[in-house]
Design an enzyme around this catalytic site. Structure first.
Site, PDB file in Angstrom:
ATOM      1  N   ASP A  10       0.844  -1.193   0.000  1.00 52.13           N
ATOM      2  CA  ASP A  10       0.000   0.000   0.000  1.00 52.13           C
ATOM      3  C   ASP A  10       0.885   1.251   0.000  1.00 52.13           C
ATOM      4  O   ASP A  10       1.649   1.484   0.928  1.00 52.13           O
ATOM      5  CB  ASP A  10      -0.867  -0.042   1.264  1.00 52.13           C
ATOM      6  CG  ASP A  10      -1.848   1.097   1.342  1.00 52.13           C
ATOM      7  OD1 ASP A  10      -1.752   2.063   0.547  1.00 52.13           O
ATOM      8  OD2 ASP A  10      -2.730   1.024   2.220  1.00 52.13           O
ATOM      9  N   ASN A  24      -7.225  12.223 -11.062  1.00 53.42           N
ATOM     10  CA  ASN A  24      -7.961  12.623 -12.273  1.00 53.42           C
ATOM     11  C   ASN A  24      -7.816  14.131 -12.417  1.00 53.42           C
ATOM     12  O   ASN A  24      -7.281  14.804 -11.543  1.00 53.42           O
ATOM     13  CB  ASN A  24      -9.420  12.187 -12.202  1.00 53.42           C
ATOM     14  CG  ASN A  24     -10.130  12.782 -11.006  1.00 53.42           C
ATOM     15  OD1 ASN A  24     -10.249  14.003 -10.883  1.00 53.42           O
ATOM     16  ND2 ASN A  24     -10.563  11.936 -10.090  1.00 53.42           N
ATOM     17  N   GLY A  32      -9.821   4.009  -6.215  1.00 57.53           N
ATOM     18  CA  GLY A  32      -8.494   3.421  -6.383  1.00 57.53           C
ATOM     19  C   GLY A  32      -7.454   4.004  -5.452  1.00 57.53           C
ATOM     20  O   GLY A  32      -7.728   4.323  -4.292  1.00 57.53           O
ATOM     21  N   VAL A  33      -6.257   4.176  -5.978  1.00 55.87           N
ATOM     22  CA  VAL A  33      -5.149   4.679  -5.155  1.00 55.87           C
ATOM     23  C   VAL A  33      -5.410   6.129  -4.728  1.00 55.87           C
ATOM     24  O   VAL A  33      -5.025   6.545  -3.624  1.00 55.87           O
ATOM     25  CB  VAL A  33      -3.802   4.492  -5.905  1.00 55.87           C
ATOM     26  CG1 VAL A  33      -3.643   5.409  -7.083  1.00 55.87           C
ATOM     27  CG2 VAL A  33      -2.636   4.627  -4.953  1.00 55.87           C
ATOM     28  N   ASP A  34      -6.084   6.873  -5.567  1.00 58.24           N
ATOM     29  CA  ASP A  34      -6.442   8.262  -5.248  1.00 58.24           C
ATOM     30  C   ASP A  34      -7.309   8.317  -3.981  1.00 58.24           C
ATOM     31  O   ASP A  34      -7.040   9.084  -3.042  1.00 58.24           O
ATOM     32  CB  ASP A  34      -7.200   8.842  -6.465  1.00 58.24           C
ATOM     33  CG  ASP A  34      -7.381  10.345  -6.426  1.00 58.24           C
ATOM     34  OD1 ASP A  34      -6.808  11.004  -5.538  1.00 58.24           O
ATOM     35  OD2 ASP A  34      -8.102  10.862  -7.306  1.00 58.24           O
ATOM     36  N   TYR A 121      -8.505   3.410 -15.413  1.00 54.07           N
ATOM     37  CA  TYR A 121      -8.223   3.992 -16.730  1.00 54.07           C
ATOM     38  C   TYR A 121      -7.826   2.968 -17.793  1.00 54.07           C
ATOM     39  O   TYR A 121      -7.563   3.330 -18.942  1.00 54.07           O
ATOM     40  CB  TYR A 121      -7.164   5.099 -16.608  1.00 54.07           C
ATOM     41  CG  TYR A 121      -7.700   6.410 -16.062  1.00 54.07           C
ATOM     42  CD1 TYR A 121      -9.051   6.580 -15.752  1.00 54.07           C
ATOM     43  CD2 TYR A 121      -6.854   7.501 -15.870  1.00 54.07           C
ATOM     44  CE1 TYR A 121      -9.530   7.785 -15.258  1.00 54.07           C
ATOM     45  CE2 TYR A 121      -7.337   8.722 -15.387  1.00 54.07           C
ATOM     46  CZ  TYR A 121      -8.675   8.854 -15.080  1.00 54.07           C
ATOM     47  OH  TYR A 121      -9.144  10.050 -14.611  1.00 54.07           O
TER      48      TYR A 121
HETATM   49  N1  AR6 Z   1      -1.367   1.525  -3.089  1.00 55.22           N
HETATM   50  C1  AR6 Z   1      -0.743   1.286  -4.268  1.00 55.22           C
HETATM   51  N2  AR6 Z   1      -1.385   1.003  -5.419  1.00 55.22           N
HETATM   52  C2  AR6 Z   1      -2.740   0.958  -5.376  1.00 55.22           C
HETATM   53  C3  AR6 Z   1      -3.472   1.197  -4.204  1.00 55.22           C
HETATM   54  C4  AR6 Z   1      -2.739   1.497  -3.014  1.00 55.22           C
HETATM   55  N3  AR6 Z   1      -3.334   1.747  -1.864  1.00 55.22           N
HETATM   56  N4  AR6 Z   1      -4.805   1.080  -4.498  1.00 55.22           N
HETATM   57  C5  AR6 Z   1      -4.884   0.767  -5.810  1.00 55.22           C
HETATM   58  N5  AR6 Z   1      -3.641   0.684  -6.349  1.00 55.22           N
HETATM   59  P1  AR6 Z   1      -6.323   3.366 -10.174  1.00 55.22           P
HETATM   60  P2  AR6 Z   1      -5.937   4.897 -12.679  1.00 55.22           P
HETATM   61  C6  AR6 Z   1      -3.238   0.380  -7.730  1.00 55.22           C
HETATM   62  O1  AR6 Z   1      -7.629   2.846 -10.639  1.00 55.22           O
HETATM   63  O2  AR6 Z   1      -6.116   3.672 -13.489  1.00 55.22           O
HETATM   64  C7  AR6 Z   1      -9.362   7.183  -9.540  1.00 55.22           C
HETATM   65  O3  AR6 Z   1     -10.743   7.193  -9.299  1.00 55.22           O
HETATM   66  C8  AR6 Z   1      -4.200  -0.377  -8.608  1.00 55.22           C
HETATM   67  O4  AR6 Z   1      -4.132  -1.758  -8.359  1.00 55.22           O
HETATM   68  O5  AR6 Z   1      -6.203   3.820  -8.778  1.00 55.22           O
HETATM   69  O6  AR6 Z   1      -4.806   5.826 -13.003  1.00 55.22           O
HETATM   70  C9  AR6 Z   1      -8.841   8.574  -9.904  1.00 55.22           C
HETATM   71  O7  AR6 Z   1      -9.526   9.606  -9.222  1.00 55.22           O
HETATM   72  C10 AR6 Z   1      -3.686  -0.029 -10.000  1.00 55.22           C
HETATM   73  O8  AR6 Z   1      -2.619  -0.914 -10.359  1.00 55.22           O
HETATM   74  O9  AR6 Z   1      -5.804   4.611 -11.093  1.00 55.22           O
HETATM   75  C11 AR6 Z   1      -9.062   8.629 -11.380  1.00 55.22           C
HETATM   76  O10 AR6 Z   1     -10.390   8.997 -11.673  1.00 55.22           O
HETATM   77  C12 AR6 Z   1      -3.086   1.359  -9.835  1.00 55.22           C
HETATM   78  O11 AR6 Z   1      -3.066   1.613  -8.426  1.00 55.22           O
HETATM   79  C13 AR6 Z   1      -8.843   7.205 -11.824  1.00 55.22           C
HETATM   80  O12 AR6 Z   1      -9.104   6.383 -10.682  1.00 55.22           O
HETATM   81  C14 AR6 Z   1      -3.859   2.458 -10.524  1.00 55.22           C
HETATM   82  O13 AR6 Z   1      -5.255   2.209 -10.468  1.00 55.22           O
HETATM   83  C15 AR6 Z   1      -7.411   6.975 -12.243  1.00 55.22           C
HETATM   84  O14 AR6 Z   1      -7.302   5.683 -12.783  1.00 55.22           O
END
Ligand code: AR6
Length: 169
Positions: A10, A24, A32-34, A121
């Site tokens: 994490d 975003n 997600g991570v955000d 995304y």
């Molecule tokens: N620590 C590390 N990596 C993580 C964590 C964490 N706690 N949680 C998820 N991931 P995503 P995107 C990974 O969807 O595709 C949001 O709503 C996850 O497994 O978070 O760039 C934003 O506001 C994946 O491999 O980001 C935007 O609207 C990676 O993080 C949109 O999602 C990215 O997944 C951005 O989409």
């Protein structure tokens, strides 16, 4: 490339100069991570993000990290994958490069990236990893400020991809 490392876990728990947020364009939070970063940092992060007036795809902006153990959060916006014909590869590379440039400007020495764009995304994971690694590696050729750049992988699929690609360098 011993300055490039992989860590599975994490990103909100990392004690490091900067963690990168896969945000975003609004910079006002999401899933997600955000979502995880905003939850762990607390409401002051959103307050600071409101002052930034959003962020274009491929660009990056920096804030404090509040309750996170990291010192700063660098918010970048990766591209949504629409099939690869509208510049998604270049935009993803820009997101990594501009985050590194900002960290360099702030004199930061350790930075961790999530796998930008590979969740909501829908950017293909292996292609995203190739671009991420190539962009970071090219950046480090002309850099002597970073001590380590860490790819923080969350899922096993990304861990396997990164380990395979980095072993082949
Ligand atoms: N620590 C590390 N990596 C993580 C964590 C964490 N706690 N949680 C998820 N991931 P995503 P995107 C990974 O969807 O595709 C949001 O709503 C996850 O497994 O978070 O760039 C934003 O506001 C994946 O491999 O980001 C935007 O609207 C990676 O993080 C949109 O999602 C990215 O997944 C951005 O989409």
């Amino acid at each position: 490339m011993d300055r490039i490392q992989v860590f599975q876990g994490d990103i909100t728990e990392m004690h490091i100069d900067a963690i990168v947020n896969a945000a975003n364009k609004s910079l006002l939070g999401g899933g997600g991570v955000d979502g995880a970063i905003h939850r762990a940092a607390g409401p002051k992060l959103l307050e600071e993000c409101r002052q930034l007036n959003g962020c274009s795809t491929g660009e990056a902006k920096i804030t404090h990290a509040y309750r996170l153990p990291a010192r700063y959060v660098i918010h970048t916006v990766g591209p949504v994958w629409y099939g690869g014909q509208i510049g998604e590869r270049e935009q993803l590379a820009n997101a990594y490069r501009n985050s590194l440039l900002l960290a360099q400007e702030y004199g930061l020495r350790t930075i961790a990236f999530p796998n930008i764009s590979t969740g909501v995304y829908r950017f293909p994971k292996e292609l995203a990893a190739e671009i991420a690694i190539r962009t970071v590696r090219d950046f480090l050729i002309n850099d002597d400020t970073f001590e380590s750049v860490i790819f923080c992988v969350y899922d096993d699929e990304n861990r396997e991809i990164y380990q395979k690609l980095l072993a082949g360098l």
